[in-house]
Design a protein around this motif. Structure first.
Motif, PDB file in Angstrom:
ATOM      1  N   UNK A  26       0.841  -1.199   0.000  1.00  0.00           N
ATOM      2  CA  UNK A  26       0.000   0.000   0.000  1.00  0.00           C
ATOM      3  C   UNK A  26       0.875   1.247   0.000  1.00  0.00           C
ATOM      4  N   UNK A  27       0.397   2.276  -0.658  1.00  0.00           N
ATOM      5  CA  UNK A  27       1.044   3.594  -0.744  1.00  0.00           C
ATOM      6  C   UNK A  27       2.316   3.612  -1.585  1.00  0.00           C
ATOM      7  N   UNK A  28       2.569   2.545  -2.333  1.00  0.00           N
ATOM      8  CA  UNK A  28       3.692   2.537  -3.263  1.00  0.00           C
ATOM      9  C   UNK A  28       3.108   2.276  -4.648  1.00  0.00           C
ATOM     10  N   UNK A  29       3.151   3.275  -5.500  1.00  0.00           N
ATOM     11  CA  UNK A  29       2.591   3.150  -6.837  1.00  0.00           C
ATOM     12  C   UNK A  29       3.588   2.544  -7.806  1.00  0.00           C
ATOM     13  N   UNK A  30       3.087   1.733  -8.720  1.00  0.00           N
ATOM     14  CA  UNK A  30       3.960   1.127  -9.728  1.00  0.00           C
ATOM     15  C   UNK A  30       4.586   2.234 -10.571  1.00  0.00           C
ATOM     16  N   UNK A  31       5.897   2.236 -10.650  1.00  0.00           N
ATOM     17  CA  UNK A  31       6.687   3.227 -11.383  1.00  0.00           C
ATOM     18  C   UNK A  31       6.527   4.642 -10.827  1.00  0.00           C
ATOM     19  N   UNK A  32       6.080   4.748  -9.586  1.00  0.00           N
ATOM     20  CA  UNK A  32       5.982   6.050  -8.933  1.00  0.00           C
ATOM     21  C   UNK A  32       7.336   6.480  -8.394  1.00  0.00           C
ATOM     22  N   UNK A  33       7.382   7.642  -7.781  1.00  0.00           N
ATOM     23  CA  UNK A  33       8.645   8.196  -7.281  1.00  0.00           C
ATOM     24  C   UNK A  33       9.268   7.295  -6.217  1.00  0.00           C
ATOM     25  N   UNK A  34       8.466   6.847  -5.249  1.00  0.00           N
ATOM     26  CA  UNK A  34       9.004   6.010  -4.179  1.00  0.00           C
ATOM     27  C   UNK A  34       9.444   4.654  -4.729  1.00  0.00           C
ATOM     28  N   UNK A  35       8.666   4.086  -5.644  1.00  0.00           N
ATOM     29  CA  UNK A  35       9.037   2.811  -6.261  1.00  0.00           C
ATOM     30  C   UNK A  35      10.357   2.937  -7.020  1.00  0.00           C
ATOM     31  N   UNK A  36      10.545   4.037  -7.718  1.00  0.00           N
ATOM     32  CA  UNK A  36      11.783   4.272  -8.464  1.00  0.00           C
ATOM     33  C   UNK A  36      12.975   4.389  -7.527  1.00  0.00           C
ATOM     34  N   UNK A  37      12.800   5.115  -6.415  1.00  0.00           N
ATOM     35  CA  UNK A  37      13.898   5.256  -5.442  1.00  0.00           C
ATOM     36  C   UNK A  37      14.228   3.932  -4.778  1.00  0.00           C
ATOM     37  N   UNK A  38      13.204   3.149  -4.440  1.00  0.00           N
ATOM     38  CA  UNK A  38      13.447   1.839  -3.839  1.00  0.00           C
ATOM     39  C   UNK A  38      14.207   0.938  -4.803  1.00  0.00           C
ATOM     40  N   UNK A  39      13.812   0.933  -6.060  1.00  0.00           N
ATOM     41  CA  UNK A  39      14.497   0.110  -7.063  1.00  0.00           C
ATOM     42  C   UNK A  39      15.949   0.530  -7.224  1.00  0.00           C
ATOM     43  N   UNK A  40      16.205   1.826  -7.166  1.00  0.00           N
ATOM     44  CA  UNK A  40      17.580   2.327  -7.284  1.00  0.00           C
ATOM     45  C   UNK A  40      18.439   1.862  -6.116  1.00  0.00           C
TER      46      UNK A  40
END
Length: 79
Positions: A35-49
């Motif tokens: 919850x609260x993590x959108x696919x390809x959203x800002x937080x998802x991008x930072x987590x992937x990095x």
């Protein structure tokens, strides 16, 4: 000349079914299923990095070093 009238036509598509979140997420699910993590959203991008790609990776970092996880979340915010 032929005239056809369509009423109450409903198009059902299952193309978005793969992007739905489900509860509870499995440890092997991608982190955006939380919850609260959108696919390809800002937080998802930072987590992937940061190498956090699965729910397991997220929970492991949360248990070991929550301050680092908080830092990933607040990288672009200035308070």
């Amino acid at each position: 000349m032929a005239i056809s009238i369509l009423s109450d036509l409903k198009l059902i598509t299952h193309s978005t079914a793969a992007y739905k979140k489900h509860y509870p997420p499995a440890l092997t699910d991608e982190v955006w299923r939380l919850e609260r993590i959108g696919k390809d959203g800002a937080f998802h991008t930072r987590l992937s990095a940061e190498g956090i790609n699965t729910v397991h990776d997220f929970l492991k970092l949360w248990a070991v070093d929550p301050i680092q996880l908080r830092g990933v979340n607040n990288q672009d915010r200035s308070y």
